[in-house]
Design a protein around this motif. Structure first.
Motif, short mmCIF file in Angstrom:
data_model
loop_
_atom_site.label_atom_id
_atom_site.label_comp_id
_atom_site.label_asym_id
_atom_site.label_seq_id
_atom_site.Cartn_x
_atom_site.Cartn_y
_atom_site.Cartn_z
N PRO B 325 0.75 -1.31 -0.10
CA PRO B 325 -0.09 -0.07 0.01
C PRO B 325 0.82 1.03 0.33
CG PRO B 325 -0.11 -1.20 2.62
CD PRO B 325 0.96 -2.39 1.20
N PRO B 326 0.51 2.64 -0.68
CA PRO B 326 1.02 3.44 -0.56
C PRO B 326 1.70 3.81 0.98
CG PRO B 326 -0.81 3.92 -2.53
CD PRO B 326 -1.08 2.60 -1.27
N SER B 327 2.41 5.01 1.02
CA SER B 327 2.78 4.98 2.15
C SER B 327 2.04 6.24 2.87
CB SER B 327 3.99 6.18 2.32
OG SER B 327 4.26 7.45 2.00
N GLY B 328 1.41 6.10 4.20
CA GLY B 328 0.77 6.98 4.47
C GLY B 328 -0.75 6.50 4.91
N TRP B 329 -0.71 4.79 4.07
CA TRP B 329 -1.83 4.21 4.67
C TRP B 329 -2.02 2.82 5.39
CZ3 TRP B 329 -5.05 2.21 -0.36
CH2 TRP B 329 -5.19 3.19 -1.48
#
Lengths: 286, 435
Positions: B325-329
């Protein structure tokens, strides 16, 4: 009851064989006697001895349909209809209560309704004779409020109706019990919900819902009370003579078997008409 | 006052703003049987013209609630107002409400026509008026021409439509529906659901609908109340209740029907970071970390146990470290336990690595052909945006009686939002590495 036997279509040979004993029984003890009675009704009275002889005539029917018999017919109708109505008025609340509110006492109470059947009909009528006599408890209680009757309540129309009502009440309660058990109480809520009070709900929903039982019970009370000759004979007097009594007289006292048979056939025909006319919904119960 | 955000007005495109006197109002209603409290201190307002559902498991008191509004039962305490008038003690036949029963309760000895006319008999309508009225309502439920039939000659769905026509023909202020679709098979149920929506839109009557079927409640209602052990757990629009369950109970009750996962994860608070006016909390669950937006009126301590929910269609599965998953998720290593193909979607049941028993259901839309690019049997990653995480209150599911039984509190008060009351709030730190 009828619906179940009619339900099976295409009965196998074995199925018919299983029915044979019942068929023989019905044939020997129901069909043959009824056929004999029907045959007798067209025969001629043999003076002196209790039997019938030829030739075939319609004399018996001519006599049976004589206007003189009519008052007896009407009296019989009035007695049995009154008794039926009384059974309905007493039996409906009784059946409703036992079926819906008696809880675990249901079967006990239902048994209590049936207990009188263990005693002979004759004995129970004699019991009423004692109850209604001049010095019997009923007349004495009535005496407390000045309503007693010299000579007791015997030999009156009321005595006959009371006797018939008592004798056939269980026949009314049983089918009513069945329909009361089957009645969906949610229909009561639906009726209230749709703006009808208790009174309207009773006549528009409850009574129609119980109709099959009412018709069945009424027939079960009406039919035997029409034919009953013991109750009117013991509780009534000469002025309380009924159809059943007249038939009894022809066979036992009057030695007029053809007339007795003709009267019996007429009675049977009347009952048969009532039976056929009992309606489709009553057939679900009886 | 804090219940205002949850008492969201119904969706404007479907219903006029409920304003003025509520069609139905319950104030602190209590009802108990022998040794059991069926409804306790329950307060609720249903706006005029609303399609309002009461959703709850069996035994939550929803049917009792409906029966009290109908007048079949009276509350032990509290007030029931219909159009502003207290009706406690008023018999059912004098209340301006009508009921559609689960069992239909049609009168078997009456024709369809007479069943519908039954409730009109006491209204003093003229004969012609009565005839038109019955005809109109049979038409409304698409049973014109069935008037002469008896109830037993109709299918279950048709019978229920007669019951609806019969109840609506009296033009009640409120129509009460007691699980009206429960006795029908799935296909008929779906059909009648559409019908009910249409009928409600056409007649504009307030519908108070009781069901245990969350899908039904979500699809049909403008607003719904979730009931638990005789109390209102949450009131809101379907989207509110689904996306922002106010309690763990709501989150668990409204769940995937196939795999049955509740998607509630237990964890401990690791950090709280603030960027601008958005505070994000990081919760450790097994080997993963779940990120959630912290509501402004809630404070959390480091190391505090907390439960987080995420709806199955909001989460995604990733095949491995290189495609995460993208960072911040949220990023949670999971192991695939089960896969259920349901046609439009595939439901994956996964277990969080390092947190035995922590199960998560993830829906994947089947936009590709089945079999293509499915996650294998090995460890995978689940991830979702922080705004999709719902921080649940500490209230443990199950024992409802532990809640204080004070006055009729607004439902939101039960969600346990405690503005700034935590003794040791995690300090505002620089945006930390969410990995």
């Amino acid at each position: 009851m009828g619906g179940m036997t009619r339900g099976g279509t295409g009965r196998s040979l074995a199925g018919w064989a299983a029915l044979a004993p019942a068929g023989l029984w019905l044939g020997a003890f129901f069909v043959v006697p009824v056929a004999l009675v029907a045959q007798y009704s067209f025969a001629t009275r043999d003076l002196g001895i209790a039997r019938v002889v030829l030739p075939w005539t319609l004399d018996a029917y001519r006599l049976a349909l004589d206007p003189a018999v009519l008052p007896i017919f009407w009296r019989t109708a009035a007695y049995s209809l009154s008794a039926t109505l009384a059974c309905l008025v007493i039996g409906l609340p009784l059946a409703w209560f036992v079926a819906r509110h008696a809880g675990r006492w249901r079967l006990v109470l239902l048994g209590a309704v049936l207990v009188p059947f263990w005693a002979s009909h004759l004995a129970r009528v004699y019991a009423w004779k004692a109850l209604l006599a001049e010095d019997g408890p009923v007349n004495r209680v009535l005496g407390l409020v000045g309503l007693d009757r010299p000579g007791g309540l015997l030999l009156t129309d009321a005595a006959v109706v009371v006797g018939l009502t008592y004798g056939y009440l269980p026949f009314m309660v049983l089918p009513l019990y069945v329909v009361c058990r089957r009645f969906d109480p949610r229909l009561l809520e639906a009726s209230y919900d749709l703006g009808h009070g208790r009174f309207g709900t009773f006549f528009r929903v409850v009574l129609p819902g119980l109709a099959p039982g009412v018709v069945a019970g009424s027939l079960l009370v009406l039919v035997p009370s029409v034919g009953d000759f013991v109750t009117p004979a013991l509780l009534g007097g000469v002025n309380q003579l009924t159809f059943g009594g007249v038939i009894d007289d022809q066979f036992r006292g009057g030695n007029n078997w053809p007339l007795g048979s003709a009267l019996a056939v007429l009675l049977l025909a009347t009952v048969a008409v009532l039976w056929v006319a009992r309606g489709r919904r009553a057939r679900e119960v009886l | 006052m804090s219940e205002e955000p949850r008492e969201t007005p119904a969706r404007v495109q479907r219903v006029p703003e409920p304003s003025g006197v509520p069609a139905v109002e319950l104030r602190g209603v209590t009802r108990s049987y022998a040794d059991q409290v069926a409804v306790r201190e329950l307060s609720l307002r249903v706006g005029e013209g609303e399609f309002f559902s009461v959703l709850g498991p069996s035994g939550s008191g929803k049917t009792t609630l409906l029966r009290m509004v109908a007048g079949f039962e009276d509350p032990d305490g509290g007030a029931i107002l219909l159009g502003g008038r207290d009706v406690v003690g008023v018999p059912a036949y004098r209340r301006d409400v009508n009921t559609v029963f689960q069992s239909y309760a049609l009168f078997p000895h009456l024709s369809v026509w007479d069943n519908v006319a039954y409730g009109l008999r006491r209204l003093g309508l003229r004969r012609a008026e009565l005839r038109t009225r019955v005809g109109d309502y049979l038409e409304l439920v698409q049973l014109a021409g069935y008037g002469r039939r008896r109830p037993h000659q109709l299918s279950g769905g048709q019978q229920q439509r007669v019951a609806i026509a019969r109840a609506l023909a009296r033009r009640p202020r409120v129509l009460l529906l007691d699980e009206p679709l429960a006795a029908l098979d799935a296909q008929l149920r779906a059909q009648l659901r559409v019908e009910l929506t249409r009928i409600q839109r056409e007649v504009g009557t307030t519908f108070l609908y009781v069901t245990h079927d969350q899908e039904e409640a979500l699809v049909l209602s403008h607003r719904l109340a979730v009931l638990r052990a005789g109390r209102v757990e949450q009131v809101g629009t379907p989207a509110d209740v689904y996306e922002r369950p106010a309690s763990r109970f709501v989150a668990e009750f409204i769940r995937s029907s196939t795999t049955g996962g509740s998607n509630v994860l237990e964890g401990t608070v690791r950090t709280v970071t603030t960027a601008g006016d958005v505070a994000t909390v990081e919760v450790a669950v097994g080997e993963g970390s779940v990120l959630a937006e912290l509501p402004p009126n809630r404070a959390l301590r480091r190391g505090q146990p907390v439960a987080v929910a995420v709806r199955p269609e909001k989460a995604r599965l990733y095949a491995g470290e290189d495609a995460g998953p993208p960072s911040g998720w949220s990023r949670v290593p999971v192991r695939l336990r089960d896969t259920v193909y349901t046609g439009a979607a595939t439901e994956h049941l996964v277990e969080v690595v390092g947190a035995p028993g922590a199960l998560l259901t993830v829906f994947t839309q089947n936009t590709r052909r089945a079999g293509e690019a499915e996650p294998g049997g090995g460890p995978v990653l689940a991830g979702w945006e922080p705004r999709f995480s719902v921080l649940l209150d500490d209230d443990p599911s199950g024992d409802a009686s532990s809640e204080p039984s004070g006055a009729a509190r607004p439902p939101a008060a039960e969600t346990g939002l405690t503005p700034g009351s935590a003794p040791d709030p995690v300090g505002v730190t620089a945006r930390s590495d969410v990995r």
